[in-house]
Design a protein around this motif. Structure first.
Motif, PDB file in Angstrom:
ATOM      1  N   ARG A 172     -16.029 -52.072 -28.687  1.00 26.19           N
ATOM      2  CA  ARG A 172     -16.865 -50.914 -28.405  1.00 26.19           C
ATOM      3  C   ARG A 172     -18.337 -51.176 -28.727  1.00 26.19           C
ATOM      4  O   ARG A 172     -19.234 -50.769 -27.985  1.00 26.19           O
ATOM      5  CB  ARG A 172     -16.365 -49.721 -29.214  1.00 26.19           C
ATOM      6  CG  ARG A 172     -17.060 -48.408 -28.854  1.00 26.19           C
ATOM      7  CD  ARG A 172     -16.692 -47.323 -29.858  1.00 26.19           C
ATOM      8  NE  ARG A 172     -15.257 -47.222 -30.037  1.00 26.19           N
ATOM      9  CZ  ARG A 172     -14.679 -46.516 -31.011  1.00 26.19           C
ATOM     10  NH1 ARG A 172     -15.442 -45.903 -31.915  1.00 26.19           N
ATOM     11  NH2 ARG A 172     -13.367 -46.456 -31.090  1.00 26.19           N
ATOM     12  N   LEU A 173     -18.584 -51.879 -29.837  1.00 27.67           N
ATOM     13  CA  LEU A 173     -19.963 -52.082 -30.293  1.00 27.67           C
ATOM     14  C   LEU A 173     -20.594 -53.359 -29.765  1.00 27.67           C
ATOM     15  O   LEU A 173     -21.811 -53.514 -29.777  1.00 27.67           O
ATOM     16  CB  LEU A 173     -19.999 -52.103 -31.834  1.00 27.67           C
ATOM     17  CG  LEU A 173     -19.490 -50.839 -32.547  1.00 27.67           C
ATOM     18  CD1 LEU A 173     -19.399 -51.086 -34.055  1.00 27.67           C
ATOM     19  CD2 LEU A 173     -20.405 -49.663 -32.244  1.00 27.67           C
ATOM     20  N   GLY A 174     -19.755 -54.299 -29.346  1.00 30.43           N
ATOM     21  CA  GLY A 174     -20.279 -55.577 -28.889  1.00 30.43           C
ATOM     22  C   GLY A 174     -20.698 -56.482 -30.031  1.00 30.43           C
ATOM     23  O   GLY A 174     -21.447 -57.448 -29.833  1.00 30.43           O
ATOM     24  N   ARG A 175     -20.254 -56.202 -31.231  1.00 27.94           N
ATOM     25  CA  ARG A 175     -20.560 -57.014 -32.410  1.00 27.94           C
ATOM     26  C   ARG A 175     -19.506 -56.738 -33.478  1.00 27.94           C
ATOM     27  O   ARG A 175     -18.677 -55.826 -33.328  1.00 27.94           O
ATOM     28  CB  ARG A 175     -21.945 -56.662 -32.965  1.00 27.94           C
ATOM     29  CG  ARG A 175     -22.091 -55.196 -33.343  1.00 27.94           C
ATOM     30  CD  ARG A 175     -23.395 -54.901 -34.063  1.00 27.94           C
ATOM     31  NE  ARG A 175     -23.594 -53.458 -34.250  1.00 27.94           N
ATOM     32  CZ  ARG A 175     -22.990 -52.734 -35.194  1.00 27.94           C
ATOM     33  NH1 ARG A 175     -22.143 -53.319 -36.048  1.00 27.94           N
ATOM     34  NH2 ARG A 175     -23.221 -51.437 -35.304  1.00 27.94           N
ATOM     35  N   ALA A 176     -19.537 -57.522 -34.548  1.00 30.32           N
ATOM     36  CA  ALA A 176     -18.602 -57.297 -35.645  1.00 30.32           C
ATOM     37  C   ALA A 176     -18.956 -56.012 -36.382  1.00 30.32           C
ATOM     38  O   ALA A 176     -20.133 -55.793 -36.718  1.00 30.32           O
ATOM     39  CB  ALA A 176     -18.637 -58.476 -36.615  1.00 30.32           C
TER      40      ALA A 176
END
Length: 279
Positions: A141-145
């Motif tokens: 969803r966030l495109g990152r950890a």
């Protein structure tokens, strides 16, 4: 089967001593039967049942994992079957001696592949699963950890509990100290063990001291006193003789006798340990 072999009615109930003798007969018969035939399978199954006591014996080494006993026994049976299939009649070795390392190895492989590398509380083991799901969901969803603050509401935990779960998750897998770590060049590649810790020379002496202690304790009080004066107080043989009222020559002879006795005891202990391992 033509009555050629003394097939036991209840193979798994055969006493270990009888199973040891019968196994030799059945292993020869197994080698003579054509693989894939009903006769071959019957002899093989009988061998497995007769030697189940080896699995129970090997599993006993892992008795501390009582909640996994059934799994351990099942995995041990796989090791027993492998030992039967790979046993070489031409080798002058008892089947039990050959089979137990296979069984133990299979059990250890099971723990290595399917259990935690280090012990952590069950609640954290369960949290690891939820952590993995939440991390995958938020990462997509966030495109990152995701941060612990973002994971906490999804997992219904506090931020501190999320961090604790993340730390515990590192214990699910371990890295071998022999693992190669890639450098900028082939020459710079190194094993993890080369980069952490250092060799402790005292460790090499620990086992020797552990073996030596009861041997020293078994010496006569005067012999122990002589060893103390010579190797702890570091007195000369002449000084020792003056201390206990004997000649330097007697001190030399008594010390030599005690040291020979300790040396012989150490050699016997090492030899006995090797025989036990071989058995």
């Amino acid at each position: 089967m033509g009555g050629e072999l003394p097939f036991p009615e209840v193979p798994h109930a055969v006493p270990p001593r009888d199973a040891r003798a019968l196994s030799k007969v059945f292993l020869r018969e197994l080698a003579a039967r054509e693989e894939g035939t009903a006769e071959h399978q019957y002899v093989r199954n009988t061998l497995v049942e007769m030697n189940m006591s080896l699995v129970v014996y090997a599993a006993g080494r892992f008795r501390s994992r009582g909640d996994e006993r059934e799994d351990i026994l099942q995995v041990g049976m796989i090791g027993l079957i492998k030992a039967i299939d790979r046993f070489d009649l031409s080798r002058e070795v008892e089947f039990a001696t050959f089979a137990v390392p296979y069984i133990v190895g299979e059990i250890k492989r099971f723990f290595r592949d399917s259990t935690w590398a280090v012990h952590v509380p069950r609640r954290l083991q369960e949290a690891r699963v939820e952590l993995a799901k939440a991390t995958d969901e938020l990462s997509a969803r966030l495109g990152r950890a995701p941060r612990p603050s973002e994971l906490a509401p999804v997992m219904d935990l506090s931020e501190d509990q999320v961090v604790e779960a993340q730390v515990a998750a590192n214990g699910y897998h371990s890295t071998s100290l022999d693992a190669r770590l890639a450098g900028d060049s082939e020459e710079e590649d190194a094993a993890l063990a080369d980069l952490i810790g250092q060799e402790d020379p005292a460790l090499a002496l620990f086992e020797e001291f552990h073996t030596l202690a009861p041997l020293v304790e078994a010496l006569a009080p005067r012999d122990r006193l002589l060893l103390h004066l010579r190797f702890v107080e570091e007195l000369t043989q002449t000084e020792i003789g003056e201390r206990i009222g004997v000649s330097q020559m007697q001190v030399s002879r008594l010390l030599a006798r005690s040291l020979d006795r300790l040396r012989d005891g150490m050699v016997e202990d090492v030899g006995g340990g090797r025989e036990e391992c071989a058995g």
